[in-house]
Design a protein around this motif. Structure first.
Motif, short mmCIF file in Angstrom:
data_model
loop_
_atom_site.label_atom_id
_atom_site.label_comp_id
_atom_site.label_asym_id
_atom_site.label_seq_id
_atom_site.Cartn_x
_atom_site.Cartn_y
_atom_site.Cartn_z
N ASP A 212 -7.43 2.17 -11.91
CA ASP A 212 -8.70 1.56 -10.18
C ASP A 212 -9.94 1.12 -11.17
O ASP A 212 -10.02 -0.30 -10.75
CB ASP A 212 -8.72 2.99 -9.77
N LEU B 263 -7.41 1.13 5.92
CA LEU B 263 -8.90 0.47 3.77
C LEU B 263 -9.84 -0.36 4.52
O LEU B 263 -9.81 -0.44 3.84
CB LEU B 263 -7.46 0.24 3.35
N ASP C 50 -3.46 -2.72 -4.47
CA ASP C 50 -4.52 -1.88 -5.51
C ASP C 50 -5.72 -2.12 -5.16
O ASP C 50 -6.20 -0.83 -5.62
CB ASP C 50 -3.52 -2.33 -6.68
N ASP D 7 1.93 6.35 -7.04
CA ASP D 7 0.54 6.56 -7.31
C ASP D 7 0.30 8.15 -7.44
O ASP D 7 -0.14 9.32 -8.15
CB ASP D 7 -0.70 6.35 -6.76
N ALA D 8 1.45 9.01 -6.94
CA ALA D 8 1.42 9.90 -6.73
C ALA D 8 1.59 10.77 -7.69
O ALA D 8 1.70 12.05 -8.62
CB ALA D 8 2.44 10.66 -5.11
N GLN E 24 -5.12 7.09 -12.78
CA GLN E 24 -5.19 6.66 -11.69
C GLN E 24 -6.94 6.14 -11.39
O GLN E 24 -6.96 5.06 -10.89
CB GLN E 24 -5.42 7.65 -10.27
N ASP F 51 -11.84 5.51 -2.68
CA ASP F 51 -12.32 6.26 -3.68
C ASP F 51 -13.82 6.10 -3.35
O ASP F 51 -14.64 4.77 -3.94
CB ASP F 51 -11.28 6.14 -4.85
N LEU G 8 -6.89 0.01 -1.83
CA LEU G 8 -6.98 1.44 -2.42
C LEU G 8 -8.08 1.79 -3.07
O LEU G 8 -8.38 3.31 -2.92
CB LEU G 8 -5.96 1.75 -2.63
N VAL H 218 0.79 -1.13 0.11
CA VAL H 218 0.36 -0.06 0.05
C VAL H 218 0.42 1.36 0.31
O VAL H 218 0.39 1.85 -0.65
CB VAL H 218 -0.69 0.00 0.91
N LEU H 219 1.91 1.25 0.64
CA LEU H 219 2.68 2.14 0.88
C LEU H 219 3.08 2.84 -0.78
O LEU H 219 3.89 3.39 -1.09
CB LEU H 219 3.82 2.09 2.17
N LEU I 28 1.20 4.19 -2.72
CA LEU I 28 0.55 5.52 -2.76
C LEU I 28 1.99 6.16 -3.15
O LEU I 28 1.35 7.34 -3.96
CB LEU I 28 0.50 5.36 -1.46
N THR I 29 3.30 5.97 -3.40
CA THR I 29 4.21 6.91 -3.21
C THR I 29 4.42 6.51 -5.13
O THR I 29 4.29 7.87 -5.61
CB THR I 29 5.79 5.85 -3.31
#
Length: 326
Positions: free
Chosen positions: A194, A257, A215, A182-183, A190, A222, A218, A175-176, A179-180
């Motif tokens: 998804d 999550l 994935d 995805d930035a 994105q 949304d 996360l 997950v971390l 997230l990195t």
């Protein structure tokens, strides 16, 4: 196929009693089970715990509201427990159902693998009861439609038990990392990734690996992606609504999550007709995030007895029918 869409033909107590565990998802004990009917056809099945004794019937939830909400005009009452309590419970709920315009067509008791009629004293219903067979034509129909029964309710809760700590830790690391990465991706790209992930894993026969779990977990955070997943479930195109997928994802996520994935798992179970599994999933979601609104709403609907078919527009928002189908 949805168990809630299967046409079930019941020809007497044997068909009914072998089918009830499949409809509930587990073998009940110390329970009041009411099978709601409309014009003699099975409409819904509800279960509640019995009170400790006949002296505490004021604590019994009689299920009249749930039957009325499903527009039932008849029902069959089955009490799983000892004779004195079963007689008292059946008499109490019968009065309530009559008053609500719901005719109790039969009152039965089940104990130690045998069934007893609480209304018939003819030779067809001996005082010592009759054995309940393992299967019947009706129970086979429900099994083909996807119904199954665990040994007890705790076995259903165990399906949602967290994955081993090492696997969950690996998903947290994924997950971390996601997230990195995805930035560096713009929102539109994105979102497309998804949506593709939801479609991909719903179409697969296998379950996602640890990185893919991250994935999907996360993505479900949304609300738009989560609602897309709900619409895919509502399409009825996927075997058992892919309950296995959503549970698999939820079991691997930490609390930050967990709520969206557990709620989607509960929704898939609810739409499939497995109310007990749905309730366990909603409770898991709310334990992780007590104010998660969709889980609150779906749990309230489930406890009120709203039928699964009434949820066909959940996740659609203001979308037109053609867009939803597409």
């Amino acid at each position: 196929m949805h168990t809630t869409q299967a046409r079930i033909r019941l020809n007497g107590p044997t068909d009914l009693l072998t089918t009830i565990p499949l409809l509930l998802g587990f073998h009940p004990d110390h329970s009041l089970v009411v099978v709601g009917l409309i014009n003699g056809e099975l409409q819904c099945t509800f279960r509640v715990d019995l009170p400790g004794s006949a002296d505490h019937l004021e604590h019994l939830v009689d299920l009249t509201q749930q039957l009325s909400l499903n527009e039932c005009d008849g029902c069959v009452v089955v009490v799983y427990g000892e004779a004195e309590l079963a007689q008292a419970v059946s008499e109490r709920v019968s009065v309530r159902y009559h008053a609500a315009g719901i005719e109790p067509l039969d009152l039965l008791r089940v104990a130690e693998g045998r069934w007893f009629s609480l209304t018939c004293s003819k030779p067809c219903c001996p005082a010592e009861g009759l054995p309940i067979p393992e299967t019947s034509p009706a129970s086979c129909e429900v099994a083909v439609a996807g119904g199954y029964a665990e040994a007890d309710r705790s076995a259903i809760a165990a399906q949602l038990a967290p994955a081993p700590p090492g696997r969950r830790a690996a998903v947290s690391r994924a997950v971390l990392a996601a997230l990195t990465s995805d930035a560096e991706i713009d929102w539109g790209a994105q979102r497309d990734l998804d949506l593709q992930a939801i479609d991909h894993w719903m179409d697969q026969k296998t379950l996602p690996d640890l990185e893919a779990i991250a994935d999907v977990g996360l993505a479900l955070g949304d609300l738009d992606i989560r609602d897309y997943a709900l619409r895919r479930i509502n399409s009825g195109r996927y075997e058992a609504n892919r309950i296995d997928l959503w549970i698999w994802v939820a079991r691997h996520l930490e609390d930050d999550l967990l709520a969206p994935a557990a709620t989607v798992a509960g929704f898939a179970a609810y739409r499939f007709g497995n109310g007990v599994l749905a309730l366990e999933a909603f409770e898991l979601a709310l334990k992780a995030s007590p104010h998660y609104r969709l889980a609150q709403m779906l749990m309230a609907a489930l406890q009120a007895g709203i039928p699964p078919g009434a949820l066909s527009r959940v996740g659609c928002g203001g979308r037109e029918e053609a867009e939803v189908s597409d």
